[in-house]
Design a protein around this motif. Structure first.
Motif, PDB file in Angstrom:
ATOM      1  N   SER A 199     -30.584  17.954  30.701  1.00 54.52           N
ATOM      2  CA  SER A 199     -32.123  18.121  31.556  1.00 54.52           C
ATOM      3  C   SER A 199     -32.465  18.620  31.566  1.00 54.52           C
ATOM      4  O   SER A 199     -32.318  19.447  32.483  1.00 54.52           O
ATOM      5  CB  SER A 199     -32.935  16.842  31.265  1.00 54.52           C
ATOM      6  N   ALA A 200     -33.502  19.495  31.363  1.00 56.24           N
ATOM      7  CA  ALA A 200     -34.048  20.428  31.901  1.00 56.24           C
ATOM      8  C   ALA A 200     -34.964  19.925  33.731  1.00 56.24           C
ATOM      9  O   ALA A 200     -34.723  21.186  34.303  1.00 56.24           O
ATOM     10  CB  ALA A 200     -35.194  21.186  30.836  1.00 56.24           C
ATOM     11  N   LEU A 205     -34.566  20.504  39.259  1.00 57.07           N
ATOM     12  CA  LEU A 205     -34.047  19.568  40.945  1.00 57.07           C
ATOM     13  C   LEU A 205     -33.092  20.086  41.849  1.00 57.07           C
ATOM     14  O   LEU A 205     -32.740  20.963  42.857  1.00 57.07           O
ATOM     15  CB  LEU A 205     -33.746  18.290  40.140  1.00 57.07           C
ATOM     16  N   LEU A 206     -31.472  20.172  40.847  1.00 55.64           N
ATOM     17  CA  LEU A 206     -30.728  21.041  41.280  1.00 55.64           C
ATOM     18  C   LEU A 206     -31.235  22.774  41.642  1.00 55.64           C
ATOM     19  O   LEU A 206     -30.338  22.713  42.781  1.00 55.64           O
ATOM     20  CB  LEU A 206     -29.686  21.050  40.142  1.00 55.64           C
ATOM     21  N   ASN A 207     -31.449  23.445  40.825  1.00 56.67           N
ATOM     22  CA  ASN A 207     -31.857  24.606  41.310  1.00 56.67           C
ATOM     23  C   ASN A 207     -32.626  24.811  43.250  1.00 56.67           C
ATOM     24  O   ASN A 207     -32.030  25.540  43.934  1.00 56.67           O
ATOM     25  CB  ASN A 207     -32.506  25.642  40.568  1.00 56.67           C
ATOM     26  N   GLY A 213     -30.645  24.434  50.265  1.00 53.28           N
ATOM     27  CA  GLY A 213     -28.682  24.043  51.243  1.00 53.28           C
ATOM     28  C   GLY A 213     -28.479  22.707  51.622  1.00 53.28           C
ATOM     29  O   GLY A 213     -27.776  22.620  52.327  1.00 53.28           O
ATOM     30  N   LEU A 214     -29.034  22.321  50.273  1.00 55.83           N
ATOM     31  CA  LEU A 214     -28.891  20.428  50.263  1.00 55.83           C
ATOM     32  C   LEU A 214     -28.143  20.666  49.268  1.00 55.83           C
ATOM     33  O   LEU A 214     -27.952  20.701  47.711  1.00 55.83           O
ATOM     34  CB  LEU A 214     -30.451  20.222  49.837  1.00 55.83           C
ATOM     35  N   GLN A 263     -43.152  24.880  39.031  1.00 55.87           N
ATOM     36  CA  GLN A 263     -41.983  25.751  37.418  1.00 55.87           C
ATOM     37  C   GLN A 263     -43.223  26.131  36.943  1.00 55.87           C
ATOM     38  O   GLN A 263     -44.084  25.807  36.351  1.00 55.87           O
ATOM     39  CB  GLN A 263     -41.684  24.467  37.290  1.00 55.87           C
ATOM     40  N   PRO A 264     -42.891  27.617  36.285  1.00 56.83           N
ATOM     41  CA  PRO A 264     -43.636  27.858  34.976  1.00 56.83           C
ATOM     42  C   PRO A 264     -43.639  26.978  33.816  1.00 56.83           C
ATOM     43  O   PRO A 264     -42.404  26.556  33.913  1.00 56.83           O
ATOM     44  CB  PRO A 264     -43.322  29.554  35.051  1.00 56.83           C
TER      45      PRO A 264
END
Length: 299
Positions: A199-200, A205-207, A213-214, A263-264
């Protein structure tokens, strides 16, 4: 010569898995569907469907044909809608896809306004969690309109609408809830309620976490933003969602994050856009979207 009616019948058979079910859906007699499919196969010189214990399934050639038939039928519907469009009336079908979690408040408001303007317009909306699949559908021309987060190599026909602010959802009584804004670094070690891997929203979230640094410890994965918010509220873990996706009754558990994250959001309109797509685009542009503090509104 094959007709659009034959294409529609073939698509219905593929979706339903049987001639009987397709006939019921199309409100026609079963022999008529069978006859049209046989005539189409004779004209093309190929077998479109194979009979299996679970029903009719498209052959390899059939699947290739159906992909093109879907585009042709969709284009025909759009052409009819455009031809019937008058100054005060628009009829036909508008197919809208939205990336899960984005425009959750803005899109329904815009569609309500669109339907008030064109009450005979039929709107079909579906949520697509996979960014790759949504981009593929846009490229194939199956969709009339798509609402999605911007990416580095966005599809053609993209219009920037604004930005979605991403907020963190905390469990009741969580220590970070005492702050008006939560520093992302203070979430180190917290378990996360995440989303489907393709999913986008999970990619966003991951980025965000990696940029700060998490390394997320995944408590659970869900397929809907409302579920993520509710599970976070129950203390399973924290989650990060667009502000517009927070369901009513959970606002007190939501905090903006520091540094601010947005987020655009873009609308992707088919190349030969008709009056319905154009009207929806303008209505979405009138909606309120988040503007980051460091940015100024677009001219």
């Amino acid at each position: 010569m094959s007709s659009l009616r034959q294409f529609e019948y073939a698509l219905a058979v593929a979706e339903e898995g049987s001639v009987t079910a397709a006939a019921e859906r199309l409100h026609v007699a079963q022999p008529s569907v069978s006859q049209q499919i046989r005539g189409l196969e004779r004209e093309l010189g190929v077998q479109l469907f194979a009979r299996t214990p679970t029903g009719l399934v498209p052959t390899v050639v059939g699947r290739a044909f159906l992909r093109e038939a879907e585009i042709a039928v969709s284009a025909s519907r759009r052409a009819r809608a455009t031809a019937r469009a008058g100054a005060d009336e628009l009829v036909g079908e508008l197919v809208v896809a939205v990336q899960m979690g984005f425009g959750t408040q803005q899109l329904p408001r815009a569609l309500s306004a669109l339907r008030r303007r064109f009450p005979r317009l039929e709107v079909t909306v579906f949520e697509e969690p996979s960014a790759a699949e949504l981009e593929r559908l846009c490229r194939r021309g199956v969709l009339d309109f798509a609402l999605m987060p911007a990416c580095e190599r966005g599809p053609a026909g993209a219009h920037h609408l604004g930005d979605e602010e991403l907020v963190v959802v905390l469990g009741a009584g969580q220590r970070q809830a005492a702050a008006d804004r939560v520093a992302l670094r203070d979430l180190e070690g917290e378990p996360w309620v995440r989303f489907d891997r393709d999913s986008a929203l999970d990619g966003v979230l991951l980025n965000v976490l990696r940029d700060n640094g998490l390394t997320p410890a995944t408590a659970a994965r869900v397929s809907q933003t409302a579920t993520a918010v509710r599970w976070a509220a129950q203390g399973l873990g924290v989650t990060l969602v667009p502000a517009s996706a927070v369901p009513d009754g959970h606002e007190h558990l939501v905090r903006p994050v520091s540094p601010a994250v947005s987020q655009p959001v873009i609308a992707v309109v088919r190349q030969d856009a008709g009056p319905a797509e154009t009207a929806l685009l303008e209505l979405l542009r009138e909606e309120e979207w988040f503007v980051p503090a460091s940015s100024s509104p677009a001219s």
